[in-house]
Write a protein that holds these residues in place. Structure first.
Motif, PDB file in Angstrom:
ATOM      1  N   SER A   1       0.816  -1.203   0.000  1.00 26.21           N
ATOM      2  CA  SER A   1       0.000   0.000   0.000  1.00 26.21           C
ATOM      3  C   SER A   1       0.860   1.267   0.000  1.00 26.21           C
ATOM      4  CB  SER A   1      -0.921   0.013   1.223  1.00 26.21           C
ATOM      5  OG  SER A   1      -1.595   1.253   1.319  1.00 26.21           O
TER       6      SER A   1
ATOM      7  N   THR B   1      -0.188   4.104   0.927  1.00 28.64           N
ATOM      8  CA  THR B   1      -0.667   4.992   1.994  1.00 28.64           C
ATOM      9  C   THR B   1      -0.594   4.356   3.372  1.00 28.64           C
ATOM     10  OG1 THR B   1      -2.940   4.232   1.563  1.00 28.64           O
ATOM     11  CG2 THR B   1      -2.210   6.228   0.424  1.00 28.64           C
ATOM     12  N   ALA B   2      -0.824   3.045   3.493  1.00 30.59           N
ATOM     13  CA  ALA B   2      -0.764   2.360   4.783  1.00 30.59           C
ATOM     14  C   ALA B   2       0.674   1.947   5.062  1.00 30.59           C
ATOM     15  CB  ALA B   2      -1.688   1.143   4.790  1.00 30.59           C
ATOM     16  N   THR B   3       1.464   2.909   5.564  1.00 29.37           N
ATOM     17  CA  THR B   3       2.902   2.715   5.739  1.00 29.37           C
ATOM     18  C   THR B   3       3.338   3.153   7.137  1.00 29.37           C
ATOM     19  OG1 THR B   3       3.361   4.943   4.882  1.00 29.37           O
ATOM     20  CG2 THR B   3       3.289   3.146   3.278  1.00 29.37           C
TER      21      THR B   3
ATOM     22  N   TYR C   1      -2.395  -1.621  -6.715  1.00 32.90           N
ATOM     23  CA  TYR C   1      -2.640  -2.180  -5.393  1.00 32.90           C
ATOM     24  C   TYR C   1      -3.958  -2.929  -5.320  1.00 32.90           C
ATOM     25  CZ  TYR C   1      -3.348  -2.519  -0.368  1.00 32.90           C
ATOM     26  OH  TYR C   1      -3.589  -2.994   0.897  1.00 32.90           O
ATOM     27  N   TYR C   2      -5.038  -2.333  -5.773  1.00 27.72           N
ATOM     28  CA  TYR C   2      -6.355  -2.950  -5.614  1.00 27.72           C
ATOM     29  C   TYR C   2      -6.603  -4.090  -6.598  1.00 27.72           C
ATOM     30  CZ  TYR C   2      -7.312   0.833  -2.404  1.00 27.72           C
ATOM     31  OH  TYR C   2      -7.256   1.687  -1.323  1.00 27.72           O
TER      32      TYR C   2
ATOM     33  N   ARG D   1      -2.179  -8.099  -1.074  1.00 26.41           N
ATOM     34  CA  ARG D   1      -2.142  -6.671  -0.761  1.00 26.41           C
ATOM     35  C   ARG D   1      -1.608  -6.478   0.656  1.00 26.41           C
ATOM     36  NH1 ARG D   1      -6.305  -8.483  -3.057  1.00 26.41           N
ATOM     37  NH2 ARG D   1      -7.589  -8.575  -1.154  1.00 26.41           N
TER      38      ARG D   1
ATOM     39  N   GLY E   1      -0.176  -4.003   3.843  1.00 24.50           N
ATOM     40  CA  GLY E   1      -0.280  -2.668   4.410  1.00 24.50           C
ATOM     41  C   GLY E   1      -0.027  -2.662   5.905  1.00 24.50           C
TER      42      GLY E   1
ATOM     43  N   TYR F   1      -1.207  -0.962   9.520  1.00 19.32           N
ATOM     44  CA  TYR F   1      -2.414  -0.337  10.048  1.00 19.32           C
ATOM     45  C   TYR F   1      -2.348  -0.245  11.571  1.00 19.32           C
ATOM     46  CZ  TYR F   1      -4.143  -1.518   5.399  1.00 19.32           C
ATOM     47  OH  TYR F   1      -4.294  -1.631   4.041  1.00 19.32           O
TER      48      TYR F   1
ATOM     49  N   HIS G   1      -9.014  -1.475  11.437  1.00 15.46           N
ATOM     50  CA  HIS G   1      -8.637  -1.054  10.086  1.00 15.46           C
ATOM     51  C   HIS G   1      -9.528  -1.678   9.016  1.00 15.46           C
ATOM     52  CE1 HIS G   1      -6.209  -4.508  11.386  1.00 15.46           C
ATOM     53  NE2 HIS G   1      -6.240  -4.925  10.135  1.00 15.46           N
TER      54      HIS G   1
ATOM     55  N   ARG H   1      -5.097 -10.625   1.708  1.00 18.41           N
ATOM     56  CA  ARG H   1      -4.763  -9.478   2.559  1.00 18.41           C
ATOM     57  C   ARG H   1      -3.698  -9.845   3.589  1.00 18.41           C
ATOM     58  NH1 ARG H   1     -10.443  -7.522   4.797  1.00 18.41           N
ATOM     59  NH2 ARG H   1     -10.818  -9.786   4.725  1.00 18.41           N
TER      60      ARG H   1
ATOM     61  N   HIS I   1      -1.723  -7.840   6.681  1.00 17.67           N
ATOM     62  CA  HIS I   1      -1.714  -6.610   7.465  1.00 17.67           C
ATOM     63  C   HIS I   1      -0.697  -6.680   8.597  1.00 17.67           C
ATOM     64  CE1 HIS I   1      -6.223  -6.089   6.203  1.00 17.67           C
ATOM     65  NE2 HIS I   1      -5.389  -5.857   5.216  1.00 17.67           N
TER      66      HIS I   1
END
Length: 364
Positions: free
Chosen positions: A172, A174-176, A210-211, A216, A218, A220, A224, A247, A249
């Motif tokens: 991701s 943005t999710a960093t 990404y999507y 995927r 990320g 979080y 989340h 996913r 996470h």
């Protein structure tokens, strides 16, 4: 000439207190979780439960029951768990100890509590194993080795795209975490995916979409959106879903590290070890009861465990078959050589200790 008593002091200080002609060593043991819990409050309160056993009534046992239920050891636990250590809880503790390869006592001894308080994966331990039948060269090389301890998700789900199987993954944007450069994180995951690709006929290709990616990744904090919130530092480190969800996470509240030689935080968690572990879940593996395996459910702070063991490889090859370019027999041989080398080293050290004790006895 025998050495003087004064000359023996440095050696004795180095060796520490020892019984006569006897020594017990634990190789490569991580620093205990108890020493690190001061930096994270996730399960620190369990420390007060030391030595609790059937018949005990201690504040905090109800919360521990929730922990055991969460990770698959107390199915059908009471709605509002009490602080009573009953037969149901004793059975759950025994199941936990057996799964984590601890002495099965049914009591909350120090080894059990230390493991309970250690940071771990958020995936439950209630996956199932299969009877393993090895044949040919593998069976011959495996003779005398420990039984396989890998498990799978219920139903043994796996990725089944047409051969050759190639899965895309994306991290991701943005999710960093702000202290790790994106390129550094990408390099960690490239190495982690490459470990699995080396042993099974599955390829992994990074994509910017990404999507649309199969996998995927990320970072979080807290809740989340997947119904499984993170709990802050040194609790649940990450979680991943079985095929073909994709996913993966990671808890952004952890102090993630990529190089322990330069990382100073003693509560740091090795990103590559957790990444490799969670990819195992993405591929369909459950947790292993082998403490050395990448798929073992817990990981102590500053511990690095990213190299696949025989148990990890046998498990993932059960799902996908072996990579034609990889030979598992070479790992069997390496494990055998390491075991022989360790035995020789311990025997030599034991002889040295005995010699020192004899010298001390003569001098006295």
């Amino acid at each position: 000439m025998l050495p003087c008593r004064a000359c023996l002091v440095p050696l004795l200080l180095l060796l520490g207190p020892l019984p006569v002609c006897c020594i017990h060593l634990v190789a490569d043991a991580p620093v205990t979780a108890t020493a690190h819990r001061q930096d994270g409050a996730a399960w620190r309160s369990f420390q007060q439960l030391l030595d609790a056993r059937r018949g005990s009534h201690v504040t905090g046992l109800g919360e521990l029951k929730r922990y055991l239920e969460r990770f698959g050891y107390m199915p059908g636990a009471e709605h509002e768990p009490t602080d009573a250590f009953d037969a149901h809880m004793e059975a759950a503790v025994r199941r936990y100890q057996s799964m984590l390869s601890l002495p099965v006592t049914g009591q909350l001894d120090s080894a059990t509590l230390d493991r309970i308080m250690a940071p771990r994966c958020g995936v439950g331990d209630d996956a199932h194993g299969v009877p393993v039948s090895l044949s040919g060269t593998a069976a011959a090389s495996r003779a005398g080795a420990a039984v396989s301890r890998f498990t799978f998700f219920k139903g043994e789900p796996r990725w089944t795209q047409p051969v050759p199987l190639v899965l895309t993954y994306a991290i991701s944007p943005t999710a960093t975490v702000d202290y790790l450069p994106a390129e550094t994180v990408r390099a960690v995951f490239q190495r982690a995916f490459a470990r699995w690709a080396r042993v099974i006929p599955v390829g992994f290709v990074e994509t910017d979409s990404y999507y649309e990616a199969d996998i995927r990744v990320g970072f979080y904090v807290g809740g989340h959106g997947d119904g499984i919130p993170f709990d802050g530092p040194l609790g649940v480190l990450g979680h991943a879903f079985s095929p073909k969800n994709g996913r993966l996470h990671l808890d952004a509240a952890e102090r993630w590290a990529v190089d322990m030689d330069t990382e100073t935080a003693h509560s740091a968690v090795d990103l590559e070890s957790v990444a490799t572990h969670e990819i195992g879940h993405i591929l369909g593996l459950g947790h292993s009861s082998s403490p050395k395996a990448v798929m073992y459910p817990s990981l102590s702070p500053r511990e690095k465990k990213a190299e696949l063991t025989v148990d990890d490889i046998e498990g993932v090859q059960w799902l996908y078959g072996p990579n034609p370019g990889f030979s598992l027999s070479s790992l069997y041989q390496q494990d055998s050589s390491k075991a022989k080398g360790r035995s020789s080293w311990l025997a030599g050290l034991a002889s040295l200790v005995c010699a020192v004790m004899v010298i001390i006895a003569v001098q006295l």
